[in-house]
Each structure stands twice: as structure tokens, then as C-alpha cells.
Design an enzyme around this catalytic site. Structure first.
Site, PDB file in Angstrom:
ATOM      1  N   TYR A 120       1.115  -1.161   0.065  1.00  0.00           N
ATOM      2  CA  TYR A 120      -0.173   0.090   0.087  1.00  0.00           C
ATOM      3  C   TYR A 120       0.794   1.387  -0.056  1.00  0.00           C
ATOM      4  O   TYR A 120       1.138   1.708   1.109  1.00  0.00           O
ATOM      5  CB  TYR A 120      -1.125  -0.083   1.134  1.00  0.00           C
ATOM      6  CG  TYR A 120      -2.003  -1.260   1.330  1.00  0.00           C
ATOM      7  CD1 TYR A 120      -1.993  -1.763   0.133  1.00  0.00           C
ATOM      8  CD2 TYR A 120      -2.758  -1.366   2.579  1.00  0.00           C
ATOM      9  CE1 TYR A 120      -3.198  -2.813   0.000  1.00  0.00           C
ATOM     10  CE2 TYR A 120      -3.800  -2.445   2.300  1.00  0.00           C
ATOM     11  CZ  TYR A 120      -3.751  -3.181   1.303  1.00  0.00           C
ATOM     12  OH  TYR A 120      -4.584  -4.054   1.461  1.00  0.00           O
ATOM     13  N   PRO A 162     -15.779  -4.345   1.876  1.00  0.00           N
ATOM     14  CA  PRO A 162     -16.907  -4.439   2.653  1.00  0.00           C
ATOM     15  C   PRO A 162     -17.758  -3.426   2.392  1.00  0.00           C
ATOM     16  O   PRO A 162     -19.141  -3.736   2.310  1.00  0.00           O
ATOM     17  CB  PRO A 162     -16.519  -4.143   4.048  1.00  0.00           C
ATOM     18  CG  PRO A 162     -15.333  -3.411   4.175  1.00  0.00           C
ATOM     19  CD  PRO A 162     -14.373  -3.991   2.831  1.00  0.00           C
ATOM     20  N   LEU A 163     -17.633  -2.372   1.597  1.00  0.00           N
ATOM     21  CA  LEU A 163     -18.395  -1.316   1.034  1.00  0.00           C
ATOM     22  C   LEU A 163     -18.495  -1.462  -0.347  1.00  0.00           C
ATOM     23  O   LEU A 163     -19.067  -0.294  -0.908  1.00  0.00           O
ATOM     24  CB  LEU A 163     -18.408  -0.008   1.612  1.00  0.00           C
ATOM     25  CG  LEU A 163     -18.172   0.260   3.284  1.00  0.00           C
ATOM     26  CD1 LEU A 163     -17.602   1.455   3.750  1.00  0.00           C
ATOM     27  CD2 LEU A 163     -19.575   0.107   3.782  1.00  0.00           C
ATOM     28  N   GLY A 193     -17.163   1.590  -1.835  1.00  0.00           N
ATOM     29  CA  GLY A 193     -18.003   2.719  -1.987  1.00  0.00           C
ATOM     30  C   GLY A 193     -19.248   2.863  -2.301  1.00  0.00           C
ATOM     31  O   GLY A 193     -20.424   3.543  -2.205  1.00  0.00           O
TER      32      GLY A 193
END
Ligand SMILES: NC(=O)c1ccc[n+]([C@@H]2O[C@H](COP(=O)([O-])OP(=O)(O)OC[C@H]3O[C@@H](n4cnc5c(N)ncnc54)[C@H](OP(=O)(O)O)[C@@H]3O)[C@@H](O)[C@H]2O)c1
Length: 290
Positions: free
Chosen positions: A69, A215-216, A219
Site C-alpha cells: 500500500y 466491505p462497502l 463505496g
């Protein structure tokens, strides 16, 4: 202010990773902190530090990162914001992905590379031992025995506490468990993308932590355009809280790690820990998200 309001994450309950590493179930993933394409420095360095510190204030004690990252941008930010680390904070990291530029990810599982990256994670995070080291991807060009063998050797040397996998099928988990003790699996999974349901069910049966990434749905499940926006409005919560609450209710082994680069979104997300859902609401959400 009551303790549960001050530290809302505590309402998500706990899970003991590997049987000896207790964490609150709602964590935080740092992949949104580096620059565009998860490459280079953050758009707003000070806000990135604020997000990390606020996450811990709100009760987050599971932070998910990876050497790739940035690369290493996220690890440096974690250290700058939080070192010396509060007792009980679990920083889960990953190795096995190389970077050639924004949005480019190539797996490399050669043992000497995995060892180098574990050593660099330790140095950049300022740790003597990594609590949870996840193999970011199994490299199909390298024997699994060699990849996990090196990580087990690092575990024997005291540099890694627990081992996990990422983006794997049930058969791969079982092949890996013949070579190492696997305590966590991190696969893409959310209300709108449930392709990894069989892997989650397997983890639940075996007592393995399941850490859903995206998990979203990056977005798509949050904000006004979310497929669950209407149900969220009726319930008086945000779409993002509903999507995360659905994950928390899906199974006790699920540890969601929503990513954000904003304190406001972080505060929105952690409130999901206090959202209760009935079986009927779970079904309506699944139907609404398709
Ligand atoms: N193992 C793997 O291969 C793998 C792959 C990808 C990710 N991960 C891990 O999983 C974590 C989570 O995945 P992710 O960050 O890619 O995706 P995500 O959590 O599904 O979604 C993050 C996106 O949602 C937005 N967002 C977050 N909260 C919001 C809110 N309350 N309202 C509106 N928008 C919101 C964020 O934008 P803002 O920044 O503007 O809030 C960002 O664009 C990562 O951080 C990383 O640690 C692992």
C-alpha cells in the site's frame, strides 16, 4: 458520554484471532490512505494521521495494512500516527504483492522476497513481531510449500505470531492448513458481492477469522446511490452503517475492515457496530442488493 458511545466499536463484540489475539470485530483498513491507485503519498497527510488516531480513539484495535500500500506509505503513516502502539492494538499486514505503478499489483511468492518484505514490514511499522501476517496472494509460479515454508520459518524465529491467507478458495485453505496453522482468510465479500459465501461458511465451521475486503464495495454501498439507501433511510441509519451491520450479523467470524481517508466517513462507519438487524431485515437487505 457513556463508554459505548465514546468507543462505539466495542459494540461490535470480540473475536479471538488464533484463539489468543482478541480484537473488536469492526476494524479499519488503511488502503485508502496512500495516493491515487494506492500509489505514493496521501492526498492529505494530516487527515490520514487524524483518521488513524481517531480510529483507535473510537475503539478500533484491528488495523489492516500491507507493504504494497504505497508501497510502504501506509505502514509509515501507521507508525507516525500511532507508535508507540497502545496495548492490544493488532496490526495485521500482508506480503506477496509487488507494485509497478498505480493500480498495478503482481504477486511474487519467492521465499527470499517474502522474507525481505516481512523484515521491511517489521522495520517500517516499528514492530519486533507481526501479530497477523497474511499472504496477500498465493503465487501460482511458486510451490505453496516454499511460500508457506518460509513464513513458518519466520514464525519459528519469533517474527510472526499468526498466519493468514488472502483471496483463496476452500481447497487452497485446506492445502495451506496441511503446511501451516492458518487463523484468518481475507477475501472480497460484501452485501452486493457474495461470491465468497462458501469460503466464509467454511471459515465459520473451522473457527477461522474471515476478513472481508471491499466491505462497502469500494463505496458503492455507501452514500445516496447505495442500493440500500431507502432501507437505511427508513431505519434512520446511513447506507454504509447498514452494509457493515449486515456483515457483522452475517457470521460471528466476520471482521470487516472498511477503508476510508476521511474522519467523517470513519465516524459514520464505526457507528455500524451499534446497529441491530432482525432476520427479516437481513433478508430484505440481501434482496435489495441483488
Ligand atoms: N486482501 C486484499 O487483496 C485486499 C484488497 C483490497 C482491500 N483490502 C483491504 O480491505 C480494506 C477495505 O477495502 P477498500 O478500502 O478497498 O474498500 P471499501 O472499504 O469497500 O470502500 C472504501 C471506499 O468507500 C468510501 N467510503 C468509506 N466509508 C464511506 C462512507 N461512510 N460514506 C461514503 N463513502 C465511504 C471510501 O472513500 P473515502 O476515502 O472518501 O471515505 C472509499 O472510496 C482496505 O482498506 C484494505 O485494508 C484487501
Amino acid at each position: 458520554m457513556s463508554q459505548s458511545t465514546a468507543r462505539p466499536v466495542e459494540q461490535s463484540g470480540t473475536f479471538s484471532i488464533g484463539g489468543d489475539l482478541p480484537v473488536h470485530r469492526l476494524g479499519y483498513g488503511v488502503m485508502q490512505l496512500p495516493g491515487p491507485g494506492v500509489w505514493g503519498p496521501p492526498r492529505d497527510h494530516d487527515e490520514a494521521l487524524r483518521v488513524l488516531r481517531r480510529a483507535v480513539e473510537l475503539g478500533v484495535d484491528l488495523i489492516d495494512t500491507a507493504d504494497s500500500y504505497g508501497p510502504f506509505v501506509a505502514d509509515h503513516l501507521i507508525r507516525e500516527a500511532l507508535h508507540p502502539y497502545p496495548e492490544g492494538l493488532v496490526i495485521a499486514t500482508k506480503v506477496g504483492f509487488t507494485r509497478q505503478g498505480p493500480r498495478r499489483w503482481v504477486p511474487v511468492g519467492r521465499p527470499e522476497y517474502l522474507r525481505q518484505q516481512v523484515e521491511l514490514n517489521l522495520r517500517h511499522l516499528g514492530l519486533e513481531r507481526i501479530d497477523l501476517l497474511q499472504l496477500h496472494r498465493i503465487d501460482p509460479k511458486v510451490a505453496l510449500e516454499d511460500q508457506l515454508g518460509e513464513l513458518v520459518a519466520l514464525q519459528d524465529e519469533g517474527k510472526i505470531r499468526h498466519l493468514g491467507l488472502s483471496e483463496v478458495a476452500v481447497e487452497e485453505i485446506e492445502a495451506a492448513r496441511k503446511l501451516a496453522t492458518i487463523v484468518s482468510v481475507q477475501n472480497r465479500y460484501n452485501l452486493a458481492d457474495r461470491a465468497a459465501s462458501d469460503v466464509l461458511d467454511h471459515c465459520e465451521r473451522e473457527g477461522i477469522a474471515f476478513i472481508p475486503w471491499h466491505p462497502l464495495a469500494t463505496g458503492e454501498l455507501a452514500g445516496e446511490g447505495s442500493p440500500v439507501a431507502r432501507i437505511a433511510g427508513d431505519k434512520g441509519v446511513s447506507p454504509s452503517q447498514l452494509a457493515l451491520a449486515w456483515l457483522l450479523h452475517r457470521s460471528p467470524v466476520v471482521l470487516p475492515i472498511p477503508g476510508t481517508s476521511s474522519v467523517a466517513h470513519l465516524e459514520d462507519n464505526v457507528a455500524a457496530a451499534g446497529v441491530s438487524l432482525t432476520d427479516e431485515e437481513m433478508t430484505s437487505l440481501t434482496d435489495a442488493a441483488g
